[in-house]
Design an enzyme around this catalytic site. Structure first.
Site, PDB file in Angstrom:
ATOM      1  N   HIS A  55     -43.035 -26.647  10.987  1.00  0.00           N
ATOM      2  CA  HIS A  55     -43.235 -25.530  10.061  1.00  0.00           C
ATOM      3  C   HIS A  55     -41.980 -24.669   9.962  1.00  0.00           C
ATOM      4  O   HIS A  55     -41.405 -24.269  10.968  1.00  0.00           O
ATOM      5  CB  HIS A  55     -44.418 -24.688  10.542  1.00  0.00           C
ATOM      6  CG  HIS A  55     -44.791 -23.596   9.607  1.00  0.00           C
ATOM      7  ND1 HIS A  55     -45.238 -22.383  10.037  1.00  0.00           N
ATOM      8  CD2 HIS A  55     -44.779 -23.526   8.251  1.00  0.00           C
ATOM      9  CE1 HIS A  55     -45.493 -21.607   9.001  1.00  0.00           C
ATOM     10  NE2 HIS A  55     -45.215 -22.291   7.900  1.00  0.00           N
ATOM     11  N   TYR A 114     -26.158 -30.713 -10.012  1.00  0.00           N
ATOM     12  CA  TYR A 114     -27.134 -29.705  -9.577  1.00  0.00           C
ATOM     13  C   TYR A 114     -28.525 -30.283  -9.301  1.00  0.00           C
ATOM     14  O   TYR A 114     -29.511 -29.534  -9.337  1.00  0.00           O
ATOM     15  CB  TYR A 114     -27.216 -28.537 -10.566  1.00  0.00           C
ATOM     16  CG  TYR A 114     -25.886 -27.848 -10.739  1.00  0.00           C
ATOM     17  CD1 TYR A 114     -25.362 -27.037  -9.738  1.00  0.00           C
ATOM     18  CD2 TYR A 114     -25.139 -28.034 -11.899  1.00  0.00           C
ATOM     19  CE1 TYR A 114     -24.135 -26.424  -9.890  1.00  0.00           C
ATOM     20  CE2 TYR A 114     -23.900 -27.425 -12.051  1.00  0.00           C
ATOM     21  CZ  TYR A 114     -23.410 -26.620 -11.050  1.00  0.00           C
ATOM     22  OH  TYR A 114     -22.189 -26.011 -11.194  1.00  0.00           O
ATOM     23  N   ALA A 115     -28.623 -31.555  -9.015  1.00  0.00           N
ATOM     24  CA  ALA A 115     -29.901 -32.162  -8.627  1.00  0.00           C
ATOM     25  C   ALA A 115     -30.051 -31.985  -7.119  1.00  0.00           C
ATOM     26  O   ALA A 115     -29.872 -32.914  -6.332  1.00  0.00           O
ATOM     27  CB  ALA A 115     -29.948 -33.633  -9.031  1.00  0.00           C
ATOM     28  N   ASN A 116     -30.332 -30.765  -6.733  1.00  0.00           N
ATOM     29  CA  ASN A 116     -30.429 -30.375  -5.326  1.00  0.00           C
ATOM     30  C   ASN A 116     -31.589 -29.407  -5.163  1.00  0.00           C
ATOM     31  O   ASN A 116     -31.788 -28.540  -6.006  1.00  0.00           O
ATOM     32  CB  ASN A 116     -29.147 -29.661  -4.867  1.00  0.00           C
ATOM     33  CG  ASN A 116     -27.902 -30.417  -5.207  1.00  0.00           C
ATOM     34  OD1 ASN A 116     -27.665 -31.495  -4.699  1.00  0.00           O
ATOM     35  ND2 ASN A 116     -27.083 -29.854  -6.095  1.00  0.00           N
ATOM     36  N   ASP A 162     -27.899 -34.376  -4.523  1.00  0.00           N
ATOM     37  CA  ASP A 162     -27.213 -35.406  -5.284  1.00  0.00           C
ATOM     38  C   ASP A 162     -26.008 -35.908  -4.489  1.00  0.00           C
ATOM     39  O   ASP A 162     -25.678 -35.375  -3.421  1.00  0.00           O
ATOM     40  CB  ASP A 162     -26.820 -34.877  -6.667  1.00  0.00           C
ATOM     41  CG  ASP A 162     -25.895 -33.667  -6.630  1.00  0.00           C
ATOM     42  OD1 ASP A 162     -25.024 -33.569  -5.739  1.00  0.00           O
ATOM     43  OD2 ASP A 162     -26.024 -32.812  -7.524  1.00  0.00           O
TER      44      ASP A 162
END
Length: 129
Positions: free
Chosen positions: A20, A118-120, A28
């Site tokens: 947790h 920006y595929a993060n 990317d």
């Protein structure tokens, strides 16, 4: 042998060790990876596996209580922005430089072969109960 789910041994083991509040950066191929977090590099070729494929697989396995992405994704990568908005209605957006700073505190980084910018996303693990 596992029947389903994530079959990649290092990734399956790393996911099993999460708790947790731990952070998981799904990124990317171009995202700078900070020193510190464990890294599972799935990148094979440009675009393989895609950010969407990896994110969907991870969301099948993890309880996620929050997610943070870069504000720049909205203009630079509308497909990734739609995917994130669909999966995380309360997505937190920060400048890309801030996302890079936050990623230093992640427990795990999963690098995809995604070749669009920006595929993060930084996921925050929750609990199933």
């Amino acid at each position: 042998m596992k029947r389903a789910g994530i079959l990649n041994r290092p990734l399956a083991g790393a996911l099993a060790g999460l708790g947790h509040g731990h952070g998981v950066l799904v990124c990317d191929a171009g995202m700078p990876i900070p020193d510190g977090p464990d890294v599972v590099d799935l990148a094979f070729r440009a675009g393989v596996p895609s950010f969407a494929q990896v994110l969907e697989g991870l969301l099948d396995e993890l309880v996620v209580e929050g997610a943070t992405a870069a504000t720049e994704v909205r203009d630079a990568n509308p497909a990734a922005a739609r995917l994130l908005a669909d999966r995380f209605p309360e997505l937190s957006l920060v400048p890309h430089e801030r996302l890079k700073e936050l990623s230093a505190g992640a427990r795990l980084v999963v690098r995809t072969g995604e070749a669009r910018p920006y595929a993060n996303v930084l996921l925050r693990c929750g609990v199933f109960f």
